[in-house]
Motif scaffolding. Structure first.
Motif, PDB file in Angstrom:
ATOM      1  N   SER A 184     -92.537  25.808 -20.503  1.00  0.00           N
ATOM      2  CA  SER A 184     -93.995  25.898 -20.558  1.00  0.00           C
ATOM      3  C   SER A 184     -94.418  27.061 -21.476  1.00  0.00           C
ATOM      4  N   LEU A 185     -93.740  28.203 -21.336  1.00  0.00           N
ATOM      5  CA  LEU A 185     -94.049  29.366 -22.193  1.00  0.00           C
ATOM      6  C   LEU A 185     -93.696  29.086 -23.650  1.00  0.00           C
ATOM      7  N   ARG A 186     -92.714  28.217 -23.868  1.00  0.00           N
ATOM      8  CA  ARG A 186     -92.354  27.876 -25.248  1.00  0.00           C
ATOM      9  C   ARG A 186     -93.439  26.987 -25.865  1.00  0.00           C
ATOM     10  N   LEU A 187     -93.779  25.894 -25.172  1.00  0.00           N
ATOM     11  CA  LEU A 187     -94.735  24.945 -25.749  1.00  0.00           C
ATOM     12  C   LEU A 187     -96.157  25.490 -25.794  1.00  0.00           C
ATOM     13  N   TYR A 188     -96.545  26.190 -24.728  1.00  0.00           N
ATOM     14  CA  TYR A 188     -97.922  26.710 -24.640  1.00  0.00           C
ATOM     15  C   TYR A 188     -97.906  28.210 -24.350  1.00  0.00           C
ATOM     16  N   PRO A 189     -97.419  29.025 -25.295  1.00  0.00           N
ATOM     17  CA  PRO A 189     -97.382  30.474 -25.030  1.00  0.00           C
ATOM     18  C   PRO A 189     -98.809  31.008 -24.898  1.00  0.00           C
ATOM     19  N   PRO A 190     -99.174  31.590 -23.747  1.00  0.00           N
ATOM     20  CA  PRO A 190    -100.561  32.074 -23.596  1.00  0.00           C
ATOM     21  C   PRO A 190    -100.980  32.988 -24.742  1.00  0.00           C
ATOM     22  N   THR A 191    -100.077  33.880 -25.177  1.00  0.00           N
ATOM     23  CA  THR A 191    -100.373  34.761 -26.314  1.00  0.00           C
ATOM     24  C   THR A 191     -99.770  34.103 -27.558  1.00  0.00           C
ATOM     25  N   VAL A 192    -100.628  33.641 -28.459  1.00  0.00           N
ATOM     26  CA  VAL A 192    -100.127  32.820 -29.574  1.00  0.00           C
ATOM     27  C   VAL A 192     -99.543  33.641 -30.725  1.00  0.00           C
ATOM     28  N   ALA A 193     -99.845  34.938 -30.751  1.00  0.00           N
ATOM     29  CA  ALA A 193     -99.334  35.766 -31.852  1.00  0.00           C
ATOM     30  C   ALA A 193     -99.367  37.231 -31.435  1.00  0.00           C
ATOM     31  N   THR A 194     -98.576  38.024 -32.137  1.00  0.00           N
ATOM     32  CA  THR A 194     -98.679  39.477 -31.951  1.00  0.00           C
ATOM     33  C   THR A 194     -98.621  40.126 -33.334  1.00  0.00           C
ATOM     34  N   ILE A 195     -98.920  41.411 -33.389  1.00  0.00           N
ATOM     35  CA  ILE A 195     -99.045  42.070 -34.695  1.00  0.00           C
ATOM     36  C   ILE A 195     -98.176  43.331 -34.759  1.00  0.00           C
TER      37      ILE A 195
END
Ligand code: HEM
Length: 216
Positions: free
Chosen positions: A80-91
């Motif tokens: 679930s975390l792979r397909l729909y990671p709540p945080t879509v990006a980091t910097i």
């Protein structure tokens, strides 16, 4: 005037706000997507329920020894975390001039790490990258992807998510209790429309019909 190293009341308030935001929406988001996925894939819902009932029985809340035994549930949460990671990006911002993958990155450059895109990359996950297949995690996280850091729902390195163990613990606890008591399926009104509003949300909500197991 010299800057003080003391932590002010305002600093503490800001830290609390960060923890509330970083901790609450992300974890509830994980629970939402996992419930949607289990409603979409009843065979995995049945498998997860059988495991919870085998490990914890009908009513007992999982204890710390039970958690490590809930392997199917762990695989489902990872998928679930792979397909729909709540945080879509980091910097990240480079502190010095650096070379990365043959590219020269000047000091002060901001790099966006696209977690969502990495998690759906067929070069890393294979041709079924967009499919729900928790079994890919059956050999552990390290063996699931073709790249050692192909799975990064909590970021990576020294600034990795500080709350990841708490989030997984809470999600396992909540899902176990739900699976022990309810069977669930998507409502006919559900529309699959993942959208990014800071985090990755189901755009039209996640209407799910729960039926108590005692009534089946
Ligand atoms: C499913 C739930 C969660 C997800 C997907 C998630 C994801 C992330 C990600 C991707 C980062 C950035 C890491 C990086 O840049 O390398 C992060 C940072 C952070 N998270 Fe989480 N998180 C979750 C739950 C939580 C919880 C429960 C807490 C606290 C109670 C929390 C607190 C934090 C904090 C304080 C940071 C900043 C860490 C730093 O900059 O040193 N998170 N999280």
């Amino acid at each position: 005037m010299e800057a003080s190293n003391d932590i002010s009341v305002n600093d503490i308030i800001e830290e609390c706000k960060s923890f509330f935001f970083a901790g609450k929406q992300t974890t509830s988001n994980l629970l939402t997507w996992t419930a949607v996925l289990l409603a979409m894939h009843p065979q995995w819902q049945v498998q997860a329920r059988e495991e919870v009932l085998r490990v914890c029985g009908l009513r007992d809340i999982p204890n710390k020894d039970d958690f490590v035994k809930l392997k199917t549930l762990s695989m489902i949460l990872n998928e679930s975390l792979r397909l729909y990671p709540p945080t879509v990006a980091t910097i990240r911002r480079t502190k010095v001039d650096a070379e990365l993958g043959g590219y020269m990155i000047p000091h002060g450059t901001e790099l966006l790490i696209p977690i969502l895109a990495v998690h759906h990359d067929k070069a890393i996950w294979g041709n079924d990258a967009n499919e729900f297949n928790p079994a890919r995690f059956s050999g552990g996280v390290a063996r699931a992807a073709k790249h050692p850091i192909g799975f990064i729902p909590f970021g990576l390195g020294v600034r990795t998510c500080i709350g990841q163990n708490l989030a997984i613990l809470q999600a396992k606890l909540a899902l176990s209790i739900i699976l022990q008591r309810f069977s669930f399926k998507l409502a006919p009104t559900y529309q699959h429309a993942p959208t990014v509003l800071m985090l990755l949300y189901p755009q039209y909500g996640a209407p799910i019909i729960f039926q108590p197991l005692s009534q089946i």
